[in-house]
Structure formats: structure tokens, C-alpha cells
Design a protein around this motif. Structure first.
Motif, short mmCIF file in Angstrom:
data_model
loop_
_atom_site.label_atom_id
_atom_site.label_comp_id
_atom_site.label_asym_id
_atom_site.label_seq_id
_atom_site.Cartn_x
_atom_site.Cartn_y
_atom_site.Cartn_z
N ASN A 15 0.83 -1.21 0.00
CA ASN A 15 0.00 0.00 0.00
C ASN A 15 0.86 1.26 0.00
O ASN A 15 1.75 1.40 0.82
CB ASN A 15 -0.92 -0.01 1.23
N LEU A 16 0.60 2.15 -0.96
CA LEU A 16 1.24 3.45 -0.95
C LEU A 16 0.62 4.30 0.15
O LEU A 16 -0.61 4.28 0.34
CB LEU A 16 1.08 4.16 -2.30
N LYS A 17 1.41 5.05 0.86
CA LYS A 17 0.94 5.81 2.02
C LYS A 17 -0.20 6.75 1.65
O LYS A 17 -1.12 6.97 2.44
CB LYS A 17 2.11 6.60 2.61
N ARG A 18 -0.16 7.30 0.43
CA ARG A 18 -1.19 8.26 0.03
C ARG A 18 -2.51 7.59 -0.35
O ARG A 18 -3.54 8.26 -0.48
CB ARG A 18 -0.70 9.11 -1.14
N HIS A 19 -2.51 6.28 -0.52
CA HIS A 19 -3.72 5.57 -0.92
C HIS A 19 -4.53 5.16 0.30
O HIS A 19 -4.70 3.98 0.61
CB HIS A 19 -3.37 4.34 -1.76
N LYS A 20 -5.07 6.15 1.00
CA LYS A 20 -5.82 5.88 2.22
C LYS A 20 -7.16 5.20 1.94
O LYS A 20 -7.61 4.34 2.70
CB LYS A 20 -6.04 7.19 2.98
N GLN A 21 -7.82 5.57 0.84
CA GLN A 21 -9.10 4.95 0.52
C GLN A 21 -8.93 3.48 0.17
O GLN A 21 -9.75 2.64 0.53
CB GLN A 21 -9.78 5.70 -0.63
N ARG A 22 -7.87 3.18 -0.55
CA ARG A 22 -7.61 1.77 -0.90
C ARG A 22 -7.36 0.95 0.35
O ARG A 22 -7.83 -0.18 0.49
CB ARG A 22 -6.43 1.67 -1.85
N LYS A 23 -6.58 1.52 1.27
CA LYS A 23 -6.29 0.82 2.52
C LYS A 23 -7.58 0.54 3.30
O LYS A 23 -7.78 -0.57 3.81
CB LYS A 23 -5.32 1.62 3.37
N GLN A 24 -8.45 1.53 3.36
CA GLN A 24 -9.71 1.36 4.09
C GLN A 24 -10.59 0.32 3.41
O GLN A 24 -11.27 -0.47 4.09
CB GLN A 24 -10.45 2.68 4.20
#
Length: 251
Positions: A15-24
Motif C-alpha cells: 500500500n502506498l501511504k497516500r492511498h488511504k481509501q484503498r487501505k480502508q
């Protein structure tokens, strides 16, 4: 809720740090299906790779540091900062994995979701059969998902619900795959210096590679912005309009 157990010791999610929606979205998926044995691994962004004094990508430094090879092989003829960063990120996961006591892991990119097929496989028993076959046939790499493909054509093994991986005919994929400890060490050994994209390296690795008949993970990058549609429409208009009807402001 249908509980999903891939039968691995650990699941690594790149996970790229800026991809918060993907992580969620991954967190919601795991919670919904009772998956608890996971860990997020921060991916290396292409913009983080070193730059030279002119602010260009400093490939020479990566070569001198033994990270990047002097030549790079890709079926599509692509070599970008993001491809190198992605390949390096997958190698970092292998290095992390081999230092643990785990024997098996599933590696996911953060834009994957379950396809509807996974529920068919779970309910009719193919899911459990695949997990047994991975152990029985000592499969080094098992692709649970392929790049936007619903159907994989190949050769059945002992009438099991998975297929010999169709090497070198594409499309390659590194979105959702399972490996064991030996394979991880082998990928590290042949992966440095980086000479292939992450998915190409997997495809060319000399271990047993299998996949289901249908992709159980698919990639879902998210909604396309209206601005992108507008740019695409304008580009198509410019490409298809007869020159005699173009004005000076059409481009």
C-alpha cells in the motif's frame, strides 16, 4: 458473512501511504470476511527514487548501488520510475517474509477486491480443494487473481480446479499471489539487481506456477474523474475529426 481463509500464515498488503481509501477498502473487506492474519507494507513510490543534479531520475546511482540492472526486460517495452519502484516494493516484501517464522504468505496489491467467483468456489468446495492441491503439489507461486481476467485457459492437473500457469503469453500479474519461503528466497536471489517488472519476474521464475480457472481477485482502481473523461473525449475528437473542419482552437 462468509469467512474466507486462504490457508497462509500471513497476508501482506502492498500500500502506498497516500492511498488511504484503498487501505480502508481492504480493511473493510477483511473485516467483512473475518480475515485477521494480515499486515500492510508501505510501498516505495516512484517519486521517492533518487534524482540526479538536473532533477532527472538517477538510474546510474541505482545501478551503482546494485538495485537496478544495466538492462531491463519487459514484454511491453516499458521502463518507468513506478515500474522500478513497484518491483523493488515486492522484493522488500520477500525480504521481510524470509526473516519471519512464517512458511507461506499471500501478497496483495491494495487495489484488489474479491470477484463474485470466489463465493462460488467456497460454496462448491473448489476453494478448499485448491488449498490442498497447493500443498500436495508443492506449488511455488499460486496466482489467486490475474490482471482483469475472468477466464484462464491452461492444462488441468489431476482433475483439480486449478490450471498450469500459462507462462509468457500474458498478461502477467502480481496483484494477488501466494508463495512459500523457498520461493521467496529464490525471488530475492534472481530479483536483484532489478531487471524485470514484478509481474514479469514471477512469470519467468522456474518454479511450479498455477492459478484457478477463474480469477478470484480482480483489480478495482476506483472511479474515473470527470476531468479524465473530458480529456479523453477531446483527444478522440481531435483524432477523428476531419482536418478541414478543425478550427485553430480545437487543440
Amino acid at each position: 458473512m462468509i469467512k474466507v481463509d486462504f490457508g497462509v500464515d500471513i497476508i501482506y498488503v502492498l500500500n502506498l501511504k497516500r492511498h488511504k481509501q484503498r487501505k480502508q477498502r481492504i480493511l473493510d473487506l477483511f473485516e467483512k470476511h473475518g480475515i485477521e492474519n494480515y499486515e500492510f507494507v508501505e510501498a516505495i513510490p516512484g517519486g521517492q527514487l533518487p534524482l540526479d543534479k538536473d532533477r532527472f531520475f538517477d538510474y546510474k546511482k541505482l545501478i551503482n548501488d546494485g538495485i537496478l540492472n544495466k538492462w531491463f526486460a519487459d514484454p511491453n517495452g516499458l521502463l518507468t520510475k513506478n515500474i522500478i519502484a513497484c518491483a523493488w516494493s515486492h522484493l522488500k516484501i520477500y525480504e521481510k517474509f524470509v526473516k519471519t517464522d512464517y512458511e507461506t504468505c499471500l501478497i496483495l496489491e491494495d487495489d484488489v477486491v474479491f470477484s463474485e467467483r470466489i463465493y462460488e468456489y467456497i460454496l462448491d468446495g473448489r476453494f478448499e480443494q485448491i488449498k490442498e492441491d497447493i500443498k500436495d503439489f508443492d506449488i511455488g507461486i499460486f496466482h489467486w487473481g490475474k490482471h482483469q481476467m475472468d477466464e484462464i485457459h491452461g492444462i488441468p492437473i489431476h482433475e483439480s480446479p486449478h490450471f498450469v500457469f500459462p507462462r509468457n503469453i500474458g498478461p502477467q500479474s502480481a496483484q494477488a499471489y501466494q508463495i512459500n519461503k523457498w520461493t521467496a528466497n529464490h525471488l530475492i536471489e534472481i530479483g536483484y539487481p532489478i531487471k524485470k517488472a514484478a509481474d514479469v519476474l514471477l512469470d519467468h521464475t522456474k518454479v511450479k506456477i498455477n492459478c484457478p480457472q477463474h480469477s478470484l481477485f480482480i483489480q478495482q482502481n476506483g472511479p474515473v474523474k470527470q476531468e479524465s473523461f473530458d480529456k479523453l473525449g477531446k483527444a478522440m475528437w481531435n483524432a477523428l475529426t476531419d482536418k478541414e473542419f478543425e478550427s485553430a482552437t480545437s487543440g
